[in-house]
Design an enzyme around this catalytic site. Structure first.
Site, mmCIF file in Angstrom:
data_model
loop_
_atom_site.group_PDB
_atom_site.id
_atom_site.type_symbol
_atom_site.label_atom_id
_atom_site.label_comp_id
_atom_site.label_asym_id
_atom_site.label_seq_id
_atom_site.Cartn_x
_atom_site.Cartn_y
_atom_site.Cartn_z
ATOM 1 N N GLY A 46 -0.080 0.219 -1.873
ATOM 2 C CA GLY A 46 0.952 -0.547 -2.198
ATOM 3 C C GLY A 46 1.882 -0.692 -1.062
ATOM 4 N N GLN A 51 9.686 -1.842 3.591
ATOM 5 C CA GLN A 51 8.970 -0.761 4.641
ATOM 6 C C GLN A 51 8.390 -1.487 5.971
ATOM 7 O OE1 GLN A 51 6.301 0.217 1.212
ATOM 8 N NE2 GLN A 51 6.000 2.371 2.505
ATOM 9 N N CYS A 98 3.310 7.960 0.204
ATOM 10 C CA CYS A 98 4.192 6.841 0.587
ATOM 11 C C CYS A 98 3.611 6.265 2.172
ATOM 12 C CB CYS A 98 5.862 6.829 0.487
ATOM 13 S SG CYS A 98 6.518 5.410 1.135
ATOM 14 N N LEU A 99 3.580 5.194 2.612
ATOM 15 C CA LEU A 99 3.117 4.829 4.011
ATOM 16 C C LEU A 99 4.273 5.325 4.851
ATOM 17 C CD1 LEU A 99 1.009 1.452 3.430
ATOM 18 C CD2 LEU A 99 0.272 3.712 4.081
ATOM 19 N N HIS A 140 6.347 2.688 -8.010
ATOM 20 C CA HIS A 140 6.795 3.370 -6.786
ATOM 21 C C HIS A 140 7.239 2.100 -5.933
ATOM 22 C CE1 HIS A 140 5.782 5.838 -3.120
ATOM 23 N NE2 HIS A 140 5.979 4.741 -2.559
ATOM 24 N N GLU A 141 6.542 1.220 -5.918
ATOM 25 C CA GLU A 141 6.862 -0.245 -4.968
ATOM 26 C C GLU A 141 8.192 -0.772 -5.467
ATOM 27 O OE1 GLU A 141 5.508 -0.209 -2.319
ATOM 28 O OE2 GLU A 141 3.784 0.936 -2.944
ATOM 29 N N HIS A 144 11.298 0.844 -4.072
ATOM 30 C CA HIS A 144 11.503 0.591 -2.750
ATOM 31 C C HIS A 144 12.432 -0.693 -2.744
ATOM 32 C CE1 HIS A 144 9.052 3.199 -0.186
ATOM 33 N NE2 HIS A 144 7.870 2.790 -0.814
HETATM 34 NI NI NI Z 1 6.070 4.019 -0.823
#
Ligand code: NI
Length: 184
Positions: A46, A51, A98-99, A140-141, A144
């Site tokens: 995701g 991000q 998380c990236l 989660h996304e 963000h």
């Molecule tokens: Ni994340």
């Protein structure tokens, strides 16, 4: 298409409440393609627009790789201006990463099922129910887009466990397999 650098956890853009997408145009579709490419390049499941430094209500997911053979596979989906209209099912703990916070994972408790209303990559309005890992990635996304990171849910104790990692990321010393843009 291009791979965009991913900002890391102390970047202020990750803390902004994002703005709805108003103009549904080719520029947005190109951006969504770049987001998919960026997500796959980093082996992510995701990716949310903040991000990659864009404060808009867009995220992309592809949870298929996390699912069991017998599970239904939703495939790649873009969520534009998503609204979580219902959360239901049991509260379950699952490991999240998380990236923007490379190599940090921890358990977060969230509902098992979500119903989401959104525009997809073709700007078609959809209302769909997702469960399991897919629902987890979506929540989660979605966070963000509200300026929330999974580490915000951790206890002070768990946060302290990650302190050295977070400092390394913040100071740009963490090595990643994908392009990142450390803060300042
Ligand atoms: Ni994340």
């Amino acid at each position: 298409m291009s791979i965009l650098p991913i900002v890391t956890y102390n970047d202020p853009v990750l803390r902004e409440k994002t703005k709805p997408v108003e103009d549904l145009n080719e520029e947005i579709q190109d951006f969504v393609e770049d987001m998919f490419e960026t997500m796959y390049n980093s082996d992510g499941v995701g990716l949310a627009a903040p991000q990659v430094g864009v404060s808009k209500r867009i995220f992309v997911i592809d949870s298929d790789g996390m699912l069991e053979e017998e599970d239904e596979k939703p495939g790649p989906i873009a969520f534009i201006n998503p609204v979580i209209v219902e959360k239901k099912g049991k509260m379950i703990p699952l490991d999240e990463g998380c990236l923007s916070i490379p190599e940090v994972t921890d358990k977060v408790i969230r509902p098992e099922v979500v119903v989401v209303k959104f525009l997809d990559e073709n700007f078609e309005e959809r209302v769909e129910e997702f469960s399991g890992w897919t629902a987890r990635v979506i929540q989660h996304e979605y966070d963000h887009l509200e300026g929330i990171l999974f580490i915000d849910y951790l206890s002070a104790f768990r946060k302290r466990m990650h302190k050295a990692d977070l400092e390394e990321i913040d100071t740009g010393k963490r090595e990643t397999r994908y392009p990142i843009k450390p803060r300042g």
